[in-house]
Motif scaffolding. Structure first.
Motif, PDB file in Angstrom:
ATOM      1  N   GLU A   1       0.524  -1.196   0.068  1.00 28.94           N
ATOM      2  CA  GLU A   1      -0.063   0.341   0.233  1.00 28.94           C
ATOM      3  C   GLU A   1       0.999   1.197   0.031  1.00 28.94           C
ATOM      4  O   GLU A   1       0.215   2.043  -0.747  1.00 28.94           O
ATOM      5  CB  GLU A   1      -0.844  -0.175   0.811  1.00 28.94           C
ATOM      6  CG  GLU A   1      -1.820   1.426   1.364  1.00 28.94           C
ATOM      7  CD  GLU A   1      -2.814   1.036   2.781  1.00 28.94           C
ATOM      8  OE1 GLU A   1      -3.568   2.022   2.406  1.00 28.94           O
ATOM      9  OE2 GLU A   1      -2.675  -0.159   3.006  1.00 28.94           O
ATOM     10  N   TRP A   2       1.766   1.552   1.023  1.00 21.90           N
ATOM     11  CA  TRP A   2       3.058   1.863   0.756  1.00 21.90           C
ATOM     12  C   TRP A   2       3.284   2.634  -1.053  1.00 21.90           C
ATOM     13  O   TRP A   2       3.412   4.003  -1.000  1.00 21.90           O
ATOM     14  CB  TRP A   2       3.588   2.381   1.605  1.00 21.90           C
ATOM     15  CG  TRP A   2       4.706   3.105   1.813  1.00 21.90           C
ATOM     16  CD1 TRP A   2       4.453   4.537   2.153  1.00 21.90           C
ATOM     17  CD2 TRP A   2       5.778   3.620   1.248  1.00 21.90           C
ATOM     18  NE1 TRP A   2       5.686   5.349   2.366  1.00 21.90           N
ATOM     19  CE2 TRP A   2       6.932   4.736   1.402  1.00 21.90           C
ATOM     20  CE3 TRP A   2       6.598   2.569   0.429  1.00 21.90           C
ATOM     21  CZ2 TRP A   2       7.944   5.164   0.972  1.00 21.90           C
ATOM     22  CZ3 TRP A   2       8.661   2.748  -0.012  1.00 21.90           C
ATOM     23  CH2 TRP A   2       8.485   4.097   0.352  1.00 21.90           C
TER      24      TRP A   2
ATOM     25  N   ARG B   1       1.312   4.236  -2.716  1.00 19.41           N
ATOM     26  CA  ARG B   1       1.121   5.414  -2.787  1.00 19.41           C
ATOM     27  C   ARG B   1       2.100   6.703  -2.166  1.00 19.41           C
ATOM     28  O   ARG B   1       1.906   7.997  -3.516  1.00 19.41           O
ATOM     29  CB  ARG B   1       0.570   5.491  -1.077  1.00 19.41           C
ATOM     30  CG  ARG B   1      -0.044   7.141  -0.499  1.00 19.41           C
ATOM     31  CD  ARG B   1      -0.699   6.991   0.703  1.00 19.41           C
ATOM     32  NE  ARG B   1       0.527   6.169   1.676  1.00 19.41           N
ATOM     33  CZ  ARG B   1       0.520   5.334   2.800  1.00 19.41           C
ATOM     34  NH1 ARG B   1      -0.511   4.584   2.060  1.00 19.41           N
ATOM     35  NH2 ARG B   1       1.268   5.447   3.418  1.00 19.41           N
ATOM     36  N   GLU B   2       3.134   6.021  -2.230  1.00  7.98           N
ATOM     37  CA  GLU B   2       4.772   6.891  -2.753  1.00  7.98           C
ATOM     38  C   GLU B   2       4.896   7.960  -4.512  1.00  7.98           C
ATOM     39  O   GLU B   2       4.800   8.750  -3.852  1.00  7.98           O
ATOM     40  CB  GLU B   2       5.759   6.233  -1.826  1.00  7.98           C
ATOM     41  CG  GLU B   2       7.025   6.978  -2.398  1.00  7.98           C
ATOM     42  CD  GLU B   2       7.221   7.952  -1.551  1.00  7.98           C
ATOM     43  OE1 GLU B   2       7.560   9.414  -1.911  1.00  7.98           O
ATOM     44  OE2 GLU B   2       6.352   8.866  -0.468  1.00  7.98           O
TER      45      GLU B   2
ATOM     46  N   GLY C   1       2.607   7.886  -6.060  1.00  5.83           N
ATOM     47  CA  GLY C   1       0.991   8.160  -6.765  1.00  5.83           C
ATOM     48  C   GLY C   1       0.207   7.744  -7.733  1.00  5.83           C
ATOM     49  O   GLY C   1      -0.295   8.289  -9.061  1.00  5.83           O
TER      50      GLY C   1
ATOM     51  N   SER D   1      -1.710   4.442  -9.114  1.00  7.10           N
ATOM     52  CA  SER D   1      -3.259   2.701  -8.837  1.00  7.10           C
ATOM     53  C   SER D   1      -2.415   1.831  -9.102  1.00  7.10           C
ATOM     54  O   SER D   1      -1.286   1.568  -9.694  1.00  7.10           O
ATOM     55  CB  SER D   1      -3.935   2.452  -8.816  1.00  7.10           C
ATOM     56  OG  SER D   1      -4.535   2.848 -10.551  1.00  7.10           O
TER      57      SER D   1
ATOM     58  N   LYS E   1      -7.168  -4.261   2.393  1.00 11.70           N
ATOM     59  CA  LYS E   1      -7.918  -3.664   1.294  1.00 11.70           C
ATOM     60  C   LYS E   1      -7.348  -4.311  -0.561  1.00 11.70           C
ATOM     61  O   LYS E   1      -6.623  -5.241  -0.045  1.00 11.70           O
ATOM     62  CB  LYS E   1      -6.363  -2.331   1.128  1.00 11.70           C
ATOM     63  CG  LYS E   1      -7.046  -0.976  -0.420  1.00 11.70           C
ATOM     64  CD  LYS E   1      -5.316  -0.289   0.105  1.00 11.70           C
ATOM     65  CE  LYS E   1      -5.817   0.739  -1.571  1.00 11.70           C
ATOM     66  NZ  LYS E   1      -6.576   1.342  -1.415  1.00 11.70           N
TER      67      LYS E   1
ATOM     68  N   TYR F   1      -6.774  -4.312  -4.404  1.00 17.76           N
ATOM     69  CA  TYR F   1      -6.468  -4.101  -5.201  1.00 17.76           C
ATOM     70  C   TYR F   1      -6.821  -4.715  -6.913  1.00 17.76           C
ATOM     71  O   TYR F   1      -7.599  -5.554  -6.989  1.00 17.76           O
ATOM     72  CB  TYR F   1      -5.352  -3.854  -5.742  1.00 17.76           C
ATOM     73  CG  TYR F   1      -4.771  -3.339  -4.758  1.00 17.76           C
ATOM     74  CD1 TYR F   1      -4.071  -1.650  -4.285  1.00 17.76           C
ATOM     75  CD2 TYR F   1      -4.229  -4.433  -3.528  1.00 17.76           C
ATOM     76  CE1 TYR F   1      -3.638  -1.229  -3.224  1.00 17.76           C
ATOM     77  CE2 TYR F   1      -3.748  -3.690  -2.470  1.00 17.76           C
ATOM     78  CZ  TYR F   1      -3.438  -2.227  -2.581  1.00 17.76           C
ATOM     79  OH  TYR F   1      -2.501  -2.136  -1.093  1.00 17.76           O
TER      80      TYR F   1
END
Length: 556
Positions: free
Chosen positions: A48-49, A52-53, A55, A57, A103, A105
């Motif tokens: 997940e990180w 996110r890092e 930016g 999906s 989560k 995906y």
């Protein structure tokens, strides 16, 4: 359009890495997010990180590269979160399913799933970060991974070709692990303690005591293997602990010869056997460029012996050489194997983890009513505190990957007093008193303190200290008169370089004792909250969080 490749390793030191167009943009060991050293379960928070890092999906990911044969079909987490067909799942795991709040995906229909063999991922982590664009030798060595303990490879023209693979019977990693276990330490963690203890011992009269349990090599080939049996493992708190049966035999040797002497003989035996592999293969391949990875190459004394063999012009050890670097290796292999890109890009840092901005740090401090002070020049202020004998926690920028503190998650003290080594071991790290510490110094000062040195940014190789300056920095010179340095370039970490330089201007010695920001048995801190907890649970005097300074007495 950019290409994104995810690399995932599940097992000892589970981790996730993300590569964008051949460049590592995110890499994290799950232990840093869970607070459990050597965390070995699913790296869901790391996945997940990383997304996110960057930016992005999961739909933006072109390739998912996983390490080891059964990672996907033995992990219910991946079946659910990546939307894989449940038929891929090993039947014995079919009853395990993550809850709905985990989560999930959506992967693109075009996303490719790739398996990368354990030792191939190690080889790729070394080769594809080396910058070597002509022929080189690659060697990988660890305990075991996908039934291989040691492998020899040729790196050339962006490709990796296997030359030799050795199974469990040739595992020098397991040999050294058995000694480590017999000394009372965790296999896969405590080998650095064995190495650190070794210089206190004497090998006189001990020749051959390990002959019955160590694999023997000659001219680059295994000539006598050893049956290590099936190692047992015990899972505790999210991490694996191994038991090697030969440790019982070694315990008897410890009782007979003493801990220090056993460590010394084991270190010597490891170095000798590894040199019998490395040097003949360098000769056979006709190269003077060498890169390597795998847990055995976390042994900095071995790496020094290889460098001092005078057979090399270039030596590159992937800094995160253990299993914590497999995600990076898998992702880089998948990228270079898939694209037609020419040229291997060298790395010049491994600051690939999370960073926290000043406003984020200040919010955390205010929410906890912790007195703090903003400093216009945090490097100068901290240099003054260090020169006054204070112990400093230093939390800056992006977290380092790998097991070494490289100036962003560090505990620092003046190295000019020999007793400071004991102070840090006793008051801050709460660990064995014999364990040494590393120096960090600016590139401009390396020649003053190091003999026969090459560029070493990652504390992965030791060098002999210069006789005329060793006495100036006794807290970071080991009993064998070696140092394991981090050489800092201004272009790669200006704030830390400035701290070292400012300290040098104040004291005449631009060197600091630098150890990882954690205590024994815990991972290196990742977040400001981790750093605050560690600060108040140890004997540190001050904490620099970004540009904010905290002191125990509240007076900054």
């Amino acid at each position: 359009m950019s290409m994104y490749v995810l690399g995932i390793h599940v097992g000892h030191d589970s981790n996730v890495a993300l590569v964008k167009d051949g460049i590592v943009v995110a890499d994290i060991a799950e232990e840093r997010l869970r607070g459990v050293k050597h965390f070995s379960e699913t790296p869901s928070l790391g996945l997940e990180w990383c997304l996110r890092e960057a930016g992005i999906s999961m739909e933006d990911v072109d390739i998912i590269a996983v390490v080891s044969l059964d990672t996907l079909n033995s992990q219910p987490y991946f079946v659910k979160t990546l939307g894989l067909d449940k038929e891929r799942l090993n039947p014995k795991h079919a009853y395990i399913e993550p809850p709905t709040y985990i989560k999930s995906y959506q992967i693109s229909k075009g996303t490719e799933l790739v398996h990368v063999d354990h030792h191939l991922a190690h080889a790729a982590s070394a080769y594809f970060t080396s910058g070597y664009n002509d022929k080189c030798l690659i060697i990988t060595a660890d305990g075991i991974g996908d039934s291989v303990s040691l492998a020899v490879w040729r790196g050339e023209d962006g490709g990796i070709e296997p030359l030799m693979k050795v199974g469990a019977e040739g595992s020098l990693g397991w040999f050294y692990g058995a000694v480590t276990e017999a000394l009372g330490w965790w296999v896969g963690d405590g080998e650095g303690k064995t190495m650190g203890l070794a210089p206190y011992g004497n090998t006189k009269g001990m020749e051959g005591i390990f002959d019955s349990i160590i694999p023997h090599y000659e001219n680059g080939r295994l000539i006598k293997g050893h049956n290590f049996g099936d190692p047992c493992y015990w899972q505790s708190g999210g991490s694996f602990h191994w038991h090697l049966r030969d440790s019982e035999y070694v315990k008897g040797l410890v009782d007979k010869y003493g801990r220090e002497n056993i460590a010394a003989e084991a270190q010597w035996a490891l170095e000798e056997e590894m040199l019998k592999i490395i040097l003949p293969w360098l000769e056979r391949e006709g190269v003077n460029k060498f890169c390597c990875s795998g847990g055995v190459f976390l042994n900095i004394k071995l790496n020094q012996r290889v460098w001092e063999s005078k057979r090399l012009d270039h030596q590159h050890i992937f800094p995160n050489a253990g299993d914590g670097g497999l995600g990076v290796g898998a992702a880089l292999y998948a990228y270079y194997h898939t694209t037609s890109e020419e040229g291997i890009k060298p790395i010049s840092h491994i600051y690939w983890g999370p960073a926290y901005l000043n406003h984020e740090i200040e919010e955390i401090l205010k929410a906890r009513n912790i007195p703090h002070r903003f400093c216009d020049d945090i490097s100068l202020k901290c240099a003054q505190l260090l020169a006054a004998g204070k112990i400093l926690g230093w939390f800056q920028g992006r977290m380092e990957s790998g097991p070494r503190a490289l100036g962003n998650r560090s505990i620092l003290i003046d190295p000019r007093k020999a007793e400071n080594k004991d102070i840090i071991n006793k008051r801050v790290k709460f660990r064995e008193p014999f364990r040494p510490f590393c120096p960090s110094l600016p590139l401009e000062a390396a020649d003053k303190y190091l003999e026969n040195w090459r560029m070493e940014r990652y504390m992965i190789t030791s060098f002999n200290g210069k006789e005329e300056t060793r006495g100036e920095i006794p807290a970071v010179v080991h009993v064998d008169k070696t140092l394991r340095p981090q050489i800092v370039e201004r272009s790669e970490n200006e704030k830390f370089w400035s701290l070292l330089t400012e300290f040098g201007e104040l004291t005449g010695t631009p060197v600091l004792l630098n150890t990882s920001f954690n205590i024994k048995g815990e991972p290196i801190v990742c977040s400001p909250r981790d750093a605050i907890r560690c600060f108040y649970d140890t004997g540190m005097d001050y904490l620099a969080l970004g540009d904010f300074l905290i002191s125990k007495d509240g007076r900054c």
